[in-house]
Design an enzyme around this catalytic site. Sequence first.
Site, short mmCIF file in Angstrom:
data_model
loop_
_atom_site.label_atom_id
_atom_site.label_comp_id
_atom_site.label_asym_id
_atom_site.label_seq_id
_atom_site.Cartn_x
_atom_site.Cartn_y
_atom_site.Cartn_z
N PHE A 123 0.74 -1.22 -0.08
CA PHE A 123 0.07 -0.11 0.00
C PHE A 123 0.99 1.40 -0.06
CE2 PHE A 123 -2.40 3.08 2.41
CZ PHE A 123 -3.65 3.06 1.71
N LEU A 125 1.29 5.14 -0.09
CA LEU A 125 0.72 6.29 0.14
C LEU A 125 1.60 7.18 0.75
CD1 LEU A 125 -1.91 8.27 0.72
CD2 LEU A 125 -1.84 7.52 3.11
N SER A 126 2.66 7.05 1.61
CA SER A 126 3.58 7.64 2.04
C SER A 126 4.61 8.35 1.11
CB SER A 126 4.49 7.08 3.36
OG SER A 126 3.37 6.88 4.49
N PRO A 128 8.29 11.23 0.52
CA PRO A 128 9.07 11.82 1.25
C PRO A 128 8.69 13.34 1.86
CG PRO A 128 10.01 11.15 -0.95
CD PRO A 128 8.70 10.71 -0.81
N TRP A 156 8.96 4.25 2.60
CA TRP A 156 8.64 3.41 3.77
C TRP A 156 7.68 2.51 3.39
CZ3 TRP A 156 12.25 5.25 6.44
CH2 TRP A 156 12.55 6.67 6.56
N ARG A 243 -5.59 0.49 10.64
CA ARG A 243 -5.45 0.87 12.25
C ARG A 243 -5.93 -0.22 13.37
NH1 ARG A 243 -6.63 7.09 10.37
NH2 ARG A 243 -4.64 7.20 9.25
N GLY A 340 19.76 -7.42 33.22
CA GLY A 340 20.80 -7.41 32.13
C GLY A 340 20.63 -8.24 31.01
N GLU A 363 0.81 3.82 9.73
CA GLU A 363 -0.84 3.80 9.52
C GLU A 363 -1.18 4.92 10.51
OE1 GLU A 363 -2.81 0.20 8.72
OE2 GLU A 363 -0.92 -0.96 8.19
N GLU A 367 -0.08 10.68 16.92
CA GLU A 367 -0.58 12.37 16.82
C GLU A 367 -1.94 12.46 15.76
OE1 GLU A 367 2.69 11.54 16.78
OE2 GLU A 367 3.04 12.23 18.82
N1 CAA Z 1 -13.07 8.17 5.94
C1 CAA Z 1 -13.70 8.76 4.85
N2 CAA Z 1 -13.33 10.12 4.28
C2 CAA Z 1 -12.18 10.60 5.27
C3 CAA Z 1 -11.76 10.29 6.18
C4 CAA Z 1 -12.38 8.83 6.59
N3 CAA Z 1 -11.66 8.27 7.53
N4 CAA Z 1 -10.87 11.07 6.76
C5 CAA Z 1 -10.90 12.11 6.13
N5 CAA Z 1 -11.81 11.85 5.07
C6 CAA Z 1 -12.16 12.88 4.00
C7 CAA Z 1 -12.89 14.09 4.38
O1 CAA Z 1 -14.29 13.81 4.70
C8 CAA Z 1 -12.59 15.04 3.53
O2 CAA Z 1 -13.19 14.91 2.19
P1 CAA Z 1 -14.37 16.19 1.86
O3 CAA Z 1 -13.44 17.34 1.55
O4 CAA Z 1 -14.95 15.44 0.56
O5 CAA Z 1 -15.21 16.41 2.92
C9 CAA Z 1 -11.17 14.81 2.89
O6 CAA Z 1 -10.97 13.30 3.41
C10 CAA Z 1 -10.05 15.51 3.68
O7 CAA Z 1 -10.10 15.22 4.97
P2 CAA Z 1 -9.50 16.20 5.92
O8 CAA Z 1 -9.67 17.69 5.60
O9 CAA Z 1 -10.00 15.75 7.25
O10 CAA Z 1 -8.00 16.22 5.80
P3 CAA Z 1 -6.85 16.59 6.63
O11 CAA Z 1 -5.52 16.72 5.74
O12 CAA Z 1 -7.20 17.86 7.79
O13 CAA Z 1 -6.57 15.04 7.64
C11 CAA Z 1 -5.79 12.97 8.09
C12 CAA Z 1 -6.51 14.13 7.19
C13 CAA Z 1 -6.74 12.36 9.24
C14 CAA Z 1 -4.60 13.85 8.89
C15 CAA Z 1 -5.08 12.09 7.24
O14 CAA Z 1 -4.16 12.91 6.10
C16 CAA Z 1 -4.49 10.84 7.52
O15 CAA Z 1 -4.95 9.96 8.03
N6 CAA Z 1 -3.10 11.13 7.62
C17 CAA Z 1 -2.25 9.98 8.28
C18 CAA Z 1 -1.82 9.02 6.94
C19 CAA Z 1 -1.40 7.71 7.38
O16 CAA Z 1 -2.12 7.04 8.07
N7 CAA Z 1 -0.50 7.19 6.80
C20 CAA Z 1 0.06 5.96 6.81
C21 CAA Z 1 0.83 5.51 5.76
S1 CAA Z 1 0.49 4.00 5.17
C22 CAA Z 1 1.19 2.84 6.02
O17 CAA Z 1 1.82 3.22 6.87
C23 CAA Z 1 1.09 1.47 5.76
C24 CAA Z 1 2.36 0.51 5.82
O18 CAA Z 1 3.12 0.31 5.01
C25 CAA Z 1 2.21 -0.21 7.01
#
Ligand code: CAA
Length: 379
Positions: A123, A125-126, A128, A156, A243, A340, A363, A367
């Site tokens: 998956f 997404l992330s 730099p 990552w 999560r 130890g 994920e 914060e």
């Molecule tokens: N379900 C559905 N829609 C969602 C949602 C959810 N849980 N969370 C946000 N959205 C939607 C919102 O409704 C909004 O849509 P509209 O504009 O149509 O209303 C849109 O997404 C944007 O949402 P926000 O305004 O809330 O966006 P934000 O930037 O303020 O915050 C965030 C979003 C929650 C911080 C999000 O960016 C986030 O979760 N960030 C963390 C990313 C993450 O978890 N990365 C992990 C990488 S993957 C990984 O680690 C996998 C691995 O390899 C192990």
Amino acid sequence: MHFELSEEQQMIRQAARDFAQNELKPGVIERDEHQKFPSEQVKSMGELGFLGMMVDPKYNGGGMDTVSYTLVMEELSKVDASASVVVSVNNSLVCYGLEKYGTEEQKEKYLKPLAAGEQIGAFCLSEPEAGSDATSQQTTAEDKGDYYLLNGTKNWITNGSTASTYLVIAQTHKELKHKGINAFIVEKGTPGFTVGPKENKLGIRGSDTHSLMFNDVKVPKENRIGEDGFGFKFAMKTLEGGRIGIAAQALGIAAGAYELALAYAKERKAFGKPIADHQAIAFKLADMATQIEAARLLVHKAAWLKDQGLSYTVEGSMAKLFASKVAMDVTVEAVQIHGGYGFVKEYHVERLMRDAKITQIYEGTSEIQKLVISRSVLA
Ligand code: CAA
């Protein structure tokens, strides 16, 4: 309300427990030391049905519930979090995302081998410059008619070099911000797609973490997931379930360290009696057991909500936030109880302590979980 597991859930938990003890434990220290991916073990987990647990049997899945999945994640993570993260990503992020939002053709072609455990997925997404701030995707997917042209770098990425199928999030319509983001299925070996060197990590060292580079990669239009612009929502919805998986991983890491500390405390003698008979140690064990039980309740509640088709966004974040803190706290105490011996690799707890840290980062950092929870409580 009842808290008992069904007979089937107990059997699945036992199968995972046996597998973890018999197949994961031997060699786990060496795999950690040498950053060796548990290839054989992942193959066996596929055969056991752990890689597509919740997928409908018509797509080669196990048709199980999310609670069963958390039980498996807990048991595997007690022993080897590098192996369990493969299970988590494949089930929660890749299989779930494809089954829930993919077309019938995508499910036939990509979901079936992933759910059968014949292949694994990643998956992506992330980036730099886009970790927590996931809307700021710099990877672009230019619409060229019957295909998209993918350019950018992902960071990552779990299963980075071992995956066959990659779900890649990229920006198509920059002016639309997150509403212009798409998710794509990209096959390994597509020209222009290269895998960077393996990351040298603090924990989950057996897992296969890489950056990925996309240089004019042609992705057929039929490999876009969902409607144009659905990619950000796709990522968010998929991560919600992810999560729960990582919360269960954190719970398992904590429980594994606790079980080792408990056994050690009963055996190890100091000042004429087992150290467990000293209140300083007994009280630590009481705290650890209580924290673990509380984390388990949160994990199972979030999984149960998902199984009922109810909203689990906040509960999943709460479970991950809490369980990952418990994993850190409990593993540190487990090392302390071992004295130890806890500081050397043979006793396993130092590895669990290092592995625990990532559960507060991937994920969604702690914060980010607090952001999700606080938005809900303040709404
Ligand atoms: N379900 C559905 N829609 C969602 C949602 C959810 N849980 N969370 C946000 N959205 C939607 C919102 O409704 C909004 O849509 P509209 O504009 O149509 O209303 C849109 O997404 C944007 O949402 P926000 O305004 O809330 O966006 P934000 O930037 O303020 O915050 C965030 C979003 C929650 C911080 C999000 O960016 C986030 O979760 N960030 C963390 C990313 C993450 O978890 N990365 C992990 C990488 S993957 C990984 O680690 C996998 C691995 O390899 C192990």
